[in-house]
Design an enzyme around this catalytic site. Structure first.
Site, PDB file in Angstrom:
ATOM      1  CG  ASP A  92      -3.249   3.858   4.168  1.00  0.00           C
ATOM      2  OD1 ASP A  92      -4.299   3.703   4.828  1.00  0.00           O
ATOM      3  OD2 ASP A  92      -2.945   3.128   3.196  1.00  0.00           O
ATOM      4  CD1 TRP A 116      -1.915  -2.224   2.059  1.00  0.00           C
ATOM      5  CD2 TRP A 116      -2.835  -1.554   0.134  1.00  0.00           C
ATOM      6  NE1 TRP A 116      -2.844  -3.165   1.677  1.00  0.00           N
ATOM      7  CE2 TRP A 116      -3.421  -2.783   0.511  1.00  0.00           C
ATOM      8  CE3 TRP A 116      -3.255  -0.934  -1.037  1.00  0.00           C
ATOM      9  CZ2 TRP A 116      -4.406  -3.403  -0.264  1.00  0.00           C
ATOM     10  CZ3 TRP A 116      -4.242  -1.554  -1.808  1.00  0.00           C
ATOM     11  CH2 TRP A 116      -4.799  -2.770  -1.424  1.00  0.00           C
ATOM     12  CE  LYS A 131      -8.034  -2.683   5.342  1.00  0.00           C
ATOM     13  NZ  LYS A 131      -8.371  -3.848   4.603  1.00  0.00           N
TER      14      LYS A 131
HETATM   15  N1  PMP Z   1      -4.205   0.960   2.666  1.00  0.00           N
HETATM   16  C1  PMP Z   1      -4.222  -0.114   3.474  1.00  0.00           C
HETATM   17  C2  PMP Z   1      -3.319  -0.127   4.676  1.00  0.00           C
HETATM   18  C3  PMP Z   1      -5.068  -1.181   3.196  1.00  0.00           C
HETATM   19  O1  PMP Z   1      -5.087  -2.254   4.006  1.00  0.00           O
HETATM   20  C4  PMP Z   1      -5.901  -1.126   2.062  1.00  0.00           C
HETATM   21  C5  PMP Z   1      -6.830  -2.266   1.749  1.00  0.00           C
HETATM   22  N2  PMP Z   1      -8.123  -2.047   2.210  1.00  0.00           N
HETATM   23  C6  PMP Z   1      -5.843   0.000   1.241  1.00  0.00           C
HETATM   24  C7  PMP Z   1      -4.987   1.021   1.577  1.00  0.00           C
HETATM   25  C8  PMP Z   1      -6.692   0.136   0.021  1.00  0.00           C
HETATM   26  O2  PMP Z   1      -7.933   0.517   0.454  1.00  0.00           O
HETATM   27  P1  PMP Z   1      -9.185   0.702  -0.511  1.00  0.00           P
HETATM   28  O3  PMP Z   1      -9.529  -0.632  -1.018  1.00  0.00           O
HETATM   29  O4  PMP Z   1     -10.203   1.322   0.403  1.00  0.00           O
HETATM   30  O5  PMP Z   1      -8.776   1.630  -1.605  1.00  0.00           O
END
Ligand code: PMP
Length: 353
Positions: free
Chosen positions: A168, A101, A192
């Site tokens: 994030d 990520w 989450k």
């Molecule tokens: N950042 C982290 C730390 C994640 O675990 C995730 C996966 N949910 C994301 C970003 C991507 O998130 P999204 O699917 O809401 O774009």
């Protein structure tokens, strides 16, 4: 049998939140209307938004210098949104590269300005949080992924820098206390620790905004959403409602202090078993890096993997398969995972031994 949901996300929610969320689909607080069919400009939804924002502010101690936004687009949209709103082409932002990520956030930021990778754990397949690095001066902001959902690592100490942190926190928001004053932006996809997928929480320090030279499309300008009170366009009404219910639940559990104790206790139980049980090995070596949200481990003998998976599933433990880039197992034990859920998994590990 009700399964114990160890999924990495969308993830477990408190049973009481699910009951209330289900009831509101039929009839929101006796209004005679479903939460799914009310206007985002109705008084009923306005009350939801006001309470959700107020709970975010109360739980994290967020002052008026920050805007609190409920947006759509997921955390992935924030990868570029943050850089687009903060970083001019000639300016440099620091990034900590601690997982897939983070890497995606880095890729997006490069479209808007210069990126300095301050530290990275990529060479060892992101199995730790870097330490001993120095953050250079003159950075516009420093971005990090506070909890690396896939690799099971989590920042316990924050980088030393005068630059605002952009974090994030998708997979550990509201799981512990944080020094809010260090952060310029915090963002988190809801799925989450907060609610169902579809809403993204953003907490942004207002004085950082309005300093980029590019033209921002209205929907991609934090100021537009702050001015519009998260209703510039139709926000994800139902996910925000469930988020509000979850925030109420967190408050009732003793707020972030209560969550922190609850999460520490669960993680300790599981890591102690992984370290003790000769059948298993943690993929993250020590407490400095180990996540209290996503606990990653493998079978010492790879040939045991399928049998342990089957044993866990037979005991109702769902979603423990590790991410394909790590393999093995990942038990996600977010805020809503009860202590008893972790006890069940530990019991299965002992029986397996
Ligand atoms: N950042 C982290 C730390 C994640 O675990 C995730 C996966 N949910 C994301 C970003 C991507 O998130 P999204 O699917 O809401 O774009």
């Amino acid at each position: 049998m009700k399964k114990i949901n160890f999924s990495a996300g969308p993830a477990i929610l408190p049973a009481s939140v699910l009951t209330q969320a289900a009831a509101a689909v039929e009839n929101l607080d006796g209004s005679g209307l479903s939460i799914l069919e009310i206007s985002h400009r109705s008084d009923a939804f306005d009350a939801v938004l006001v309470e959700a924002e107020q709970l975010v502010r109360e739980l994290l101690n967020v002052g008026d210098e920050y805007g609190v936004l409920f947006l759509s687009g997921g955390a992935s949209t924030q990868f570029f949104f943050t850089a687009m709103n903060l970083l001019n082409p000639e300016e440099t932002a620091g990034y900590l590269d601690t997982g897939s990520w983070s890497a995606k956030a880095i890729k997006e930021a490069k479209n808007f300005g210069k990126v300095n990778i301050i530290a990275s754990s990529k060479e060892s397949n992101y199995d730790h949080i870097p330490r001993g690095y120095t953050v250079p001066d003159g950075l516009k902001y420093v971005h990090l992924t506070s909890n690396n959902t896939i690799f099971g690592t989590q920042f316990k100490e924050w980088p030393e820098t005068d630059a605002p942190l952009v974090a994030d926190m998708s997979s550990d928001i509201f799981s512990r206390r944080i020094p809010l004053e260090k952060f310029g932006i915090i963002y988190a996809g809801a799925q989450k620790n907060l609610g169902p997928a579809g809403a993204t929480l953003v907490i942004v320090r207002k004085d950082l905004l309005g300093k980029v030279n590019r033209t921002l499309p209205s929907m991609l300008d934090y100021r537009v959403h702050i001015d519009g009170g998260s209703t510039y366009n139709t926000p994800p009404v139902y996910p925000i409602y469930v988020m509000m219910l979850t925030l109420r639940w967190i408050k009732a559990q003793g707020g972030l202090e209560g969550m922190e104790k609850h999460n520490e206790r669960k993680a300790k139980l599981l890591y102690e078993e992984i370290d003790r049980n000769p059948k298993f090995r943690g993929t993250v070596a020590d407490d400095f890096s180990r996540s209290q949200m996503n606990v990653t481990f493998v079978c010492t003998d790879e040939a045991d993997t399928a049998a342990f998976q089957a044993a866990a599933e037979a005991a109702g433990c769902d979603g423990i398969t590790g991410h394909r880039s790590v393999g093995g197992f990942r038990a996600s034990i977010y805020n809503s995972m009860p202590y008893e859920g972790v006890e069940t998994l530990v019991r299965v590990m002992r029986e397996f031994e």
